[in-house]
Write a protein that holds these residues in place. Structure first.
Motif, PDB file in Angstrom:
ATOM      1  N   THR A  31       1.088  -1.578  -0.381  1.00  0.00           N
ATOM      2  CA  THR A  31      -0.277   0.252  -0.454  1.00  0.00           C
ATOM      3  C   THR A  31       0.261   1.144   0.311  1.00  0.00           C
ATOM      4  N   PRO A  32       1.236   1.771  -1.395  1.00  0.00           N
ATOM      5  CA  PRO A  32       1.983   2.776  -1.490  1.00  0.00           C
ATOM      6  C   PRO A  32       1.448   4.362  -0.862  1.00  0.00           C
ATOM      7  N   GLN A  33       2.074   5.133   0.308  1.00  0.00           N
ATOM      8  CA  GLN A  33       1.850   6.287   0.968  1.00  0.00           C
ATOM      9  C   GLN A  33       2.957   6.792   0.151  1.00  0.00           C
ATOM     10  N   SER A  34       2.867   8.387   0.723  1.00  0.00           N
ATOM     11  CA  SER A  34       3.426   9.712   0.398  1.00  0.00           C
ATOM     12  C   SER A  34       4.718   9.432   1.447  1.00  0.00           C
ATOM     13  N   ALA A  35       5.675  10.171   0.676  1.00  0.00           N
ATOM     14  CA  ALA A  35       7.244   9.205   0.559  1.00  0.00           C
ATOM     15  C   ALA A  35       6.950  10.191   2.352  1.00  0.00           C
ATOM     16  N   THR A  36       6.967  11.497   2.353  1.00  0.00           N
ATOM     17  CA  THR A  36       7.100  11.570   4.199  1.00  0.00           C
ATOM     18  C   THR A  36       6.288  10.911   5.087  1.00  0.00           C
ATOM     19  N   THR A  37       5.116  10.614   4.673  1.00  0.00           N
ATOM     20  CA  THR A  37       4.753   9.547   5.652  1.00  0.00           C
ATOM     21  C   THR A  37       4.987   8.168   6.161  1.00  0.00           C
ATOM     22  N   THR A  38       5.873   8.325   5.057  1.00  0.00           N
ATOM     23  CA  THR A  38       6.185   6.489   5.171  1.00  0.00           C
ATOM     24  C   THR A  38       7.760   6.582   5.842  1.00  0.00           C
ATOM     25  N   ILE A  39       8.639   7.649   6.074  1.00  0.00           N
ATOM     26  CA  ILE A  39       9.909   8.081   6.779  1.00  0.00           C
ATOM     27  C   ILE A  39       9.561   8.728   7.943  1.00  0.00           C
ATOM     28  N   ALA A  40       8.867   9.547   8.064  1.00  0.00           N
ATOM     29  CA  ALA A  40       7.875   9.828   9.631  1.00  0.00           C
ATOM     30  C   ALA A  40       8.090   8.756   9.890  1.00  0.00           C
ATOM     31  N   ARG A  41       7.257   7.666   9.459  1.00  0.00           N
ATOM     32  CA  ARG A  41       7.037   5.983  10.449  1.00  0.00           C
ATOM     33  C   ARG A  41       8.288   5.359  10.333  1.00  0.00           C
ATOM     34  N   LEU A  42       8.614   5.390  10.073  1.00  0.00           N
ATOM     35  CA  LEU A  42      10.028   4.615   9.765  1.00  0.00           C
ATOM     36  C   LEU A  42      10.714   5.246  11.124  1.00  0.00           C
ATOM     37  N   ASN A  43      10.610   7.033  11.086  1.00  0.00           N
ATOM     38  CA  ASN A  43      12.030   7.376  11.555  1.00  0.00           C
ATOM     39  C   ASN A  43      11.078   6.987  13.027  1.00  0.00           C
ATOM     40  N   ASN A  44       9.688   6.875  13.321  1.00  0.00           N
ATOM     41  CA  ASN A  44       8.862   6.686  14.848  1.00  0.00           C
ATOM     42  C   ASN A  44       8.912   5.167  15.306  1.00  0.00           C
ATOM     43  N   LEU A  45       9.912   4.189  14.385  1.00  0.00           N
ATOM     44  CA  LEU A  45      10.523   3.327  15.284  1.00  0.00           C
ATOM     45  C   LEU A  45      11.300   2.917  15.961  1.00  0.00           C
ATOM     46  N   HIS A 103      18.096  19.321   9.039  1.00  0.00           N
ATOM     47  CA  HIS A 103      17.657  18.496   9.462  1.00  0.00           C
ATOM     48  C   HIS A 103      16.719  18.336  10.123  1.00  0.00           C
ATOM     49  N   ALA A 104      15.586  19.573  10.948  1.00  0.00           N
ATOM     50  CA  ALA A 104      14.558  19.593  11.433  1.00  0.00           C
ATOM     51  C   ALA A 104      13.608  19.596  10.114  1.00  0.00           C
ATOM     52  N   LYS A 105      13.911  20.159   8.838  1.00  0.00           N
ATOM     53  CA  LYS A 105      13.034  20.122   7.831  1.00  0.00           C
ATOM     54  C   LYS A 105      12.323  18.490   6.900  1.00  0.00           C
ATOM     55  N   GLY A 106      13.931  18.028   6.820  1.00  0.00           N
ATOM     56  CA  GLY A 106      14.256  16.395   6.029  1.00  0.00           C
ATOM     57  C   GLY A 106      13.010  15.785   5.610  1.00  0.00           C
ATOM     58  N   VAL A 107      12.569  15.118   6.615  1.00  0.00           N
ATOM     59  CA  VAL A 107      11.201  14.726   6.470  1.00  0.00           C
ATOM     60  C   VAL A 107      10.317  14.674   5.982  1.00  0.00           C
ATOM     61  N   LEU A 108       9.898  16.574   5.936  1.00  0.00           N
ATOM     62  CA  LEU A 108       8.382  16.867   5.504  1.00  0.00           C
ATOM     63  C   LEU A 108       9.485  17.773   3.929  1.00  0.00           C
ATOM     64  N   SER A 109      10.005  18.062   3.166  1.00  0.00           N
ATOM     65  CA  SER A 109      10.493  18.147   2.612  1.00  0.00           C
ATOM     66  C   SER A 109      10.679  17.243   1.033  1.00  0.00           C
ATOM     67  N   TYR A 110      11.121  15.756   2.208  1.00  0.00           N
ATOM     68  CA  TYR A 110      11.494  14.333   1.216  1.00  0.00           C
ATOM     69  C   TYR A 110      10.122  14.040   0.462  1.00  0.00           C
ATOM     70  N   GLY A 134      16.417   8.186  17.163  1.00  0.00           N
ATOM     71  CA  GLY A 134      17.984   8.203  17.418  1.00  0.00           C
ATOM     72  C   GLY A 134      18.269   8.017  16.357  1.00  0.00           C
ATOM     73  N   LEU A 135      17.445   7.247  14.859  1.00  0.00           N
ATOM     74  CA  LEU A 135      17.553   7.100  13.959  1.00  0.00           C
ATOM     75  C   LEU A 135      16.348   8.202  12.751  1.00  0.00           C
ATOM     76  N   GLY A 136      17.293   8.564  12.187  1.00  0.00           N
ATOM     77  CA  GLY A 136      16.999   9.837  11.616  1.00  0.00           C
ATOM     78  C   GLY A 136      16.447   9.616   9.801  1.00  0.00           C
ATOM     79  N   PHE A 137      15.678  10.455   9.571  1.00  0.00           N
ATOM     80  CA  PHE A 137      16.187  10.552   7.865  1.00  0.00           C
ATOM     81  C   PHE A 137      16.959   9.950   6.520  1.00  0.00           C
ATOM     82  N   ALA A 138      18.162   9.967   7.399  1.00  0.00           N
ATOM     83  CA  ALA A 138      19.467   9.700   6.245  1.00  0.00           C
ATOM     84  C   ALA A 138      19.355   8.565   5.865  1.00  0.00           C
TER      85      ALA A 138
END
Length: 159
Positions: free
Chosen positions: A42-56, A116-123, A59-63
Motif C-alpha cells: 500500500t504505497p503512501q506518500s514519501a513523507t508519511t513513510t519516512i516519518a513512520r520509519l523514523n518513529n520505530l 535536519h529539522a525539515k528533512g522529513v517534511l521536504s522528502y 535516534g534514527l533519522g531520515f538519512a
C-alpha cells in the motif's frame, strides 16, 4: 536494514557515542522489515513513510530511514525511494553546486539553515522533483540522487 544502519553509523554509535539507540535499531530490524513490507503493498506518500520509519527507533533519522526505503526498493506516490542525506541536501541548498536551481520546492522547504529539522517534511518534494528531472534527462531518479551526492561529498569520505 542493517546495511543502512551501518552505512549511516560506521563507528558503531550515534553522534556523541550514544550506542543504545544504535543497538535498538539492530534489534528492531524485523519490525523495520514488517513496516517496509506493508508499504510495498500500500504505497503512501514519501513523507508519511519516512516519518513512520523514523518513529520505530528513537535516534534514527531520515538519512538512515531513506536508505532503508531505497534498498527495500519502495515506491511512493511521488516516485521511487531515494536516499536523502546531508550530502544530497547540501547539493540542493548550496547555490554553488550545479543543482542549486533544480529543486525549487525542496530547497524552499529546507530553507538555508537547520535543514535536519525539515528533512522529513521536504522528502516528498525531493522524490517528486528528482523523478521529474530524471524524466527530462532520460535517466532514472537514483542517477540524479547519486549525482547530487557526488557533487557535495568530500573526496575520500566514500567509495
Amino acid at each position: 536494514m542493517i546495511a543502512s544502519i551501518v552505512w549511516g553509523f560506521p563507528r558503531g554509535s550515534m553522534p556523541g557515542g550514544k550506542w543504545l539507540g544504535f543497538a535498538n535499531a539492530f534489534e528492531s530490524s524485523s519490525q523495520f522489515a514488517e513496516v517496509l513490507a506493508g508499504f510495498r503493498t500500500t504505497p503512501q506518500s514519501a513523507t508519511t513513510t519516512i516519518a513512520r520509519l523514523n518513529n520505530l527507533v528513537t535516534g534514527l533519522g531520515f538519512a538512515t530511514t531513506t536508505k532503508m526505503a531505497y534498498f527495500a526498493r519502495l515506491t511512493f506516490r511521488e516516485g521511487p525511494a531515494l536516499i536523502f542525506d546531508a550530502n544530497v541536501i547540501k547539493a540542493i541548498i548550496d547555490p554553488l553546486t550545479p543543482w542549486g536551481g533544480a529543486f525549487p520546492k525542496t530547497r524552499s522547504l529546507l530553507g538555508s539553515t537547520n535543514f535536519h529539522a525539515k528533512g522529513v517534511l521536504s522528502y516528498s518534494c525531493y522524490v517528486e522533483e528528482a523523478s521529474i528531472l530524471a524524466r527530462l534527462h532520460n535517466a532514472t531518479p537514483d542517477v540524479i540522487e547519486v549525482a547530487l551526492f557526488r557533487s557535495a561529498a568530500r573526496a575520500g569520505t566514500w567509495s
